[in-house]
Motif scaffolding. Structure first.
Motif, PDB file in Angstrom:
ATOM      1  N   HIS A 124     -13.856  -3.059  10.755  1.00 44.48           N
ATOM      2  CA  HIS A 124     -15.311  -2.961  10.579  1.00 44.48           C
ATOM      3  C   HIS A 124     -15.868  -4.288  10.079  1.00 44.48           C
ATOM      4  O   HIS A 124     -15.208  -4.988   9.300  1.00 44.48           O
ATOM      5  CB  HIS A 124     -15.645  -1.868   9.557  1.00 44.48           C
ATOM      6  CG  HIS A 124     -15.116  -0.512   9.924  1.00 44.48           C
ATOM      7  ND1 HIS A 124     -13.897  -0.044   9.473  1.00 44.48           N
ATOM      8  CD2 HIS A 124     -15.645   0.451  10.707  1.00 44.48           C
ATOM      9  CE1 HIS A 124     -13.700   1.174   9.961  1.00 44.48           C
ATOM     10  NE2 HIS A 124     -14.738   1.503  10.714  1.00 44.48           N
TER      11      HIS A 124
ATOM     12  N   ASP B 230     -10.416  -6.544   8.728  1.00 47.25           N
ATOM     13  CA  ASP B 230     -10.656  -5.105   8.824  1.00 47.25           C
ATOM     14  C   ASP B 230     -11.395  -4.859  10.145  1.00 47.25           C
ATOM     15  O   ASP B 230     -12.121  -5.732  10.617  1.00 47.25           O
ATOM     16  CB  ASP B 230     -11.528  -4.671   7.631  1.00 47.25           C
ATOM     17  CG  ASP B 230     -11.702  -3.169   7.533  1.00 47.25           C
ATOM     18  OD1 ASP B 230     -11.037  -2.547   6.689  1.00 47.25           O
ATOM     19  OD2 ASP B 230     -12.531  -2.612   8.302  1.00 47.25           O
TER      20      ASP B 230
ATOM     21  N   ASP C  33      -7.044  -0.854   9.739  1.00 46.56           N
ATOM     22  CA  ASP C  33      -7.692   0.090  10.663  1.00 46.56           C
ATOM     23  C   ASP C  33      -7.963  -0.480  12.056  1.00 46.56           C
ATOM     24  O   ASP C  33      -8.529   0.210  12.912  1.00 46.56           O
ATOM     25  CB  ASP C  33      -8.990   0.661  10.048  1.00 46.56           C
ATOM     26  CG  ASP C  33      -9.854  -0.381   9.379  1.00 46.56           C
ATOM     27  OD1 ASP C  33      -9.548  -1.587   9.494  1.00 46.56           O
ATOM     28  OD2 ASP C  33     -10.853   0.007   8.723  1.00 46.56           O
TER      29      ASP C  33
END
Ligand SMILES: [Zn+2]
Length: 336
Positions: free
Chosen positions: A156, A154, A242
């Motif tokens: 993040h 991801d 993302d």
């Protein structure tokens, strides 16, 4: 490949206009169906609560349950919401990962809410919020399985997963956008774990605009060598879509080519791999990425409908410095 999905995952609701919303799953499911995936409904398990308590404090679990029982949509913090269906969705996600690990088959868990920002008591490390997450499905799976490694791609940093596994000799590798430029603000190379966990926490922060070529370096030079030396018996991939360049929340600059390279590299370990949906807020990428994942796992071959992306000069040289730092820090624990 097994795809775990249940309508209950759409029962976790967020406020109008929130990027993390039930429609994300419609697109991901559609993509997996286009690839001919085999869908499996997660079954309820008796051991979920006990395993939940291995990762989260009782007070936090009780707090979440109380908010679920309020009967209305409630703001937990500026980013994170709890609705009456949240607890059932989050607990079913945990059931799914436990079943997926038991099956010893490659799996894709299309669940919500996401989990990798959820720490022992909710908000993890120094993060300002829980970043849409309630319970940490990946960490719970890692604590349940035998010889499991967690790879978090991801965009993040998985601050919650890091916090929960920090003193455990369970490998956690996270690739993410530079925490100085993005939530949650942690995930630097010198966060290596403590006690028995020292050396088992590997952070690789990447500059905005890293692109597919930079991401390939990260995988080839750090992620895969460490994984091969660790020799996991199973893998959990915290899969956020993302890091894609069309995602509205971040600036990593990847295309599906970069994701495809990561998926192929990880499958090359030849161990049962559970891909767990975390973030990803562009509906079309959720659909196309999910289709690609299923096709790759099934050996059907998939060509992304976009050109490979590359780092600009500045990002490339910044990434080179970061990789040198990661290798210097982790050369005490791994041959890099
Ligand atoms: Zn994310």
């Amino acid at each position: 490949m097994r795809v775990y999905y249940d309508e209950v995952f759409k029962g976790h609701e967020t406020v109008q206009g929130h990027p993390e919303n039930p429609r994300r799953l419609d697109y991901a499911v559609e993509g997996a169906k286009e690839a001919g995936a085999r869908f499996v409904a997660p079954r309820a398990r008796n051991d979920v609560i006990q395993l939940l308590e291995a990762a989260h404090r009782r007070e936090y679990i009780k707090y979440v349950e109380d908010l679920c029982n309020l009967g209305s949509l409630t703001e937990l913090d500026g980013d994170t919401w709890i609705s009456p269906g949240t607890c059932r969705a989050a607990l079913t996600a945990i059931s799914a990962i436990l079943d997926a690990l038991d099956s010893r088959e490659h799996s894709y868990i299309l669940a919500r809410p996401p989990g990798h920002h959820a720490g022992k008591s909710g908000r993890a490390l120094t993060a300002p919020t829980q970043g849409f997450c309630i319970f940490n499905t990946a960490a719970i799976g890692a604590l349940y399985g035998d010889g499991v490694a967690v790879v978090d791609i991801d965009v993040h940093h998985g601050n919650g997963t890091q916090e929960i596994l920090y003193d455990k000799d369970v490998l956690y590798i996270s690739t993410h956008q530079d925490p100085l430029t993005l939530y949650p603000g942690t995930g630097f190379p010198d966060e290596v774990g403590i006690g028995r966990g020292e050396g088992y926490n590997v952070n690789i922060p990447m500059p905005p605009g890293t692109g597919d070529d930079g991401f390939k370096r990260v995988l080839d030079e750090v992620v895969m060598p460490v994984l091969k030396q660790y020799g996991p018996k199973a893998l959990i991939v915290s899969l956020g879509w993302d890091a894609h360049r069309e995602d509205p929340l971040a600036n990593m600059g990847l295309t599906l080519n970069g994701y495809r390279y990561a998926i192929k590299s990880l499958l090359g370990l030849n161990v049962p791999t559970v891909f767990l949906l975390e973030g990803g807020y562009n509906f079309q990428i959720l659909r196309e990425g999910s289709k690609m994942l299923v096709m790759e796992v099934e050996g059907l071959g998939y060509s992304p409908p976009e050109e490979r992306s590359s780092s600009d000069h500045r990002a490339w040289s910044k990434l080179s410095n970061t990789l040198a730092e990661v290798k210097a820090v982790h050369s005490r624990y791994w041959r890099l």
